[in-house]
Motif scaffolding. Structure first.
Motif, short mmCIF file in Angstrom:
data_model
loop_
_atom_site.label_atom_id
_atom_site.label_comp_id
_atom_site.label_asym_id
_atom_site.label_seq_id
_atom_site.Cartn_x
_atom_site.Cartn_y
_atom_site.Cartn_z
N THR A 2 0.85 -1.19 0.00
CA THR A 2 0.00 0.00 0.00
C THR A 2 0.88 1.23 0.00
O THR A 2 2.08 1.17 0.20
N THR A 3 0.24 2.35 -0.21
CA THR A 3 1.00 3.60 -0.18
C THR A 3 0.27 4.58 0.72
O THR A 3 0.13 5.74 0.43
N LYS A 4 -0.23 4.03 1.81
CA LYS A 4 -0.96 4.86 2.76
C LYS A 4 -0.02 5.83 3.49
O LYS A 4 1.21 5.70 3.38
N SER A 5 -0.61 6.72 4.26
CA SER A 5 0.22 7.69 4.96
C SER A 5 1.05 6.95 6.00
O SER A 5 0.62 5.98 6.59
N GLY A 13 4.38 8.51 -1.32
CA GLY A 13 3.74 8.25 -2.60
C GLY A 13 4.66 7.52 -3.54
O GLY A 13 5.53 6.79 -3.11
N TYR A 14 4.50 7.75 -4.83
CA TYR A 14 5.31 7.03 -5.79
C TYR A 14 6.41 7.87 -6.38
O TYR A 14 7.14 7.44 -7.25
N ARG B 45 -6.24 -0.51 -2.78
CA ARG B 45 -5.18 0.44 -3.10
C ARG B 45 -5.74 1.82 -3.40
O ARG B 45 -6.66 1.97 -4.20
N GLY B 46 -5.14 2.83 -2.76
CA GLY B 46 -5.61 4.19 -2.96
C GLY B 46 -4.86 4.93 -4.05
O GLY B 46 -5.30 5.99 -4.51
N GLU B 47 -3.70 4.40 -4.46
CA GLU B 47 -2.91 5.10 -5.47
C GLU B 47 -2.53 4.17 -6.61
O GLU B 47 -2.58 2.96 -6.50
N ALA B 48 -2.12 4.78 -7.71
CA ALA B 48 -1.58 4.01 -8.83
C ALA B 48 -0.24 3.45 -8.37
O ALA B 48 0.41 4.04 -7.49
N LYS B 51 -4.53 1.19 -8.82
CA LYS B 51 -5.45 1.94 -7.97
C LYS B 51 -6.85 1.34 -7.96
O LYS B 51 -7.39 1.00 -9.01
#
Lengths: 251, 251
Positions: A2-5, A13-14, B45-48, B51
């Motif tokens: 995941t890319t959660k906070s 992020g990415y 998933r919240g982001e690419a 996503k």
DNA sequence: CCAAAAGTGTTATGTCTACACCCATGA
DNA sequence: TCATGGGTGTAGACATAACACTTTTGG
């Protein structure tokens, strides 16, 4: 993933600048039988850190290869042996500071080979060494990085693999006697197995060993010549020999 | 690892610009029992990339933490559960292109929890999901990245761990009936075990289960109340139950 | 003929499986 | 008193370990 906070504050992020960069390496514990004891291959480090110390072979993963391909490539570069199978991933190591210079995560593989003695003999003796695994585990000889831990885990894994898969046959030649095969189990587990019962267990289940019809020459002290076998296909699916017997803990 | 010259040409040294940079993540397959079947936790998933798809929880490793600490942190962030033990590393995945944007190597962990159902109930239902492992393995539901492969490996590992360690007790509460414990084995292995023989195997070896003296209320249909047990310390050293019985392959 | 190593036979012991049976409870 | 699930007993099948014995070789 995941890319959660992230718990510490800033969201991750990415953006390539947002996550920490690591070097990824692949290290290989190469096991072999020599003089009836379990041995492993070490190489001498040519650069800092730990320059001049013994270490297990390995190197950087490249972006365009899989981890398994990287392991196979490193194994081939180090020994000249290109064995697609019998390369088993058993752990990843990423403690902070395990490499004093940069952040390195290493993925560790176990390889089982035969005749490593002759490979080492063909190398510059100062750069490669075949040592009893016991000498490493007992810290009689110490290794660079966290390689001691990696070796310990490798041997633990090899012991399990011996019970569960067919790696035993990878230690011996394309044809072998049952005494040779038994020696693999005895050396790896540090036990003594009854030769008669061992034979029955192995021969009973079919697909394990296939008699070739040929026999060995007895040793100089005489003795009945042993039958030669080759490995059957069933070694892929789990082995017939299980431990528990009285232990002598030799490595 | 060594820093010998690399087969493709340029020698690779320790200059940070000389080796490829990877992101390292830790992904966690969280298993739990629900309705007598093996379930797992997924997050959206919240982001690419990917996503909106379901994935197993995870996140970036930080340079100043170990892999195990990273797994523990991610598990706590995702579920609020902080269980130092029963977090088992089982594989590393680094195929090129597994993340379409950057080079990512992920280290995968297996966690076994109880009451994940209540955890999920407390979450935004759109973001977390407890699904039968069978639905993932059969591709009825598909996952981001190579997470299908990771889940398959996780379940394989859980099956072995069940035979070899004490993770069975992690699926159940601090006290449990032997029927509950048996259900864990049956659901994970997809077999039916004889209740009488199961009981004997577990009770026989001492240190496995400790009778509390208390009993459960029977269900609405009646039945003799079951004794409640708690886990003994011996579950660390290998379990008493082994498989082979007739398989029904339910997941 | 003796020592050594391979291979076979035999027996006692232990473990696993299936299933019959008894126990405690709710309706 | 019947259905339901928990718990005990037990006999046969099977696996394991120990070790005596036979076979085939070299000296």
């Amino acid at each position: 993933m995941t890319t959660k906070s992230d718990g510490a504050g800033a969201p991750i992020g990415y953006d390539p600048s947002q996550f920490p960069a690591f070097a990824v390496t692949v290290d290989i514990v190469i096991l072999t039988m020599s003089d009836g004891a379990l041995h492993m291959l070490l190489v001498r480090r040519g650069e800092a850190p730990f320059k001049g110390m013994w270490a297990i072979p390995g190197g950087f993963k490249r972006p365009n290869e899989t981890l398994h391909e990287a392991a196979r490539r490193e194994l081939a570069e180090e020994t000249g042996v290109d064995v697609p199978t019998l390369l088993t991933q058993f752990g990843a190591y990423g403690d902070p500071g395990r490499d004093p210079r940069i952040n390195v995560v290493t993925v560790a593989y176990l390889a089982v080979l035969r005749d490593v003695g002759t490979i080492v003999a063909g190398t510059d003796a100062a750069d490669a060494l075949l040592v009893p695994v016991g000498d490493v585990r007992s810290e009689k000889l110490d290794l660079a990085f966290d390689h001691l831990q990696i070796v310990r885990d490798a041997v633990d894994r090899a012991r399990v693999e011996l019970e569960v898969t067919g790696i035993a046959t990878a230690f011996v030649g394309p044809t072998f006697t049952l005494a040779e095969l038994r020696a693999v189990y005895e050396a790896t587990w540090g036990v003594e197995l009854d030769a008669a019962n061992f034979r029955r267990s192995v021969v009973a289940e079919d697909g394990w060993v296939i008699p070739t019809g040929r026999r060995t020459q007895p040793g100089p002290a005489g003795g009945r010549p042993a039958e030669l076998y080759r490995a059957g296909r069933a070694w892929k699916h789990g082995g017939p020999i299980h431990r528990l017997p009285r232990t002598t803990e030799r490595n």
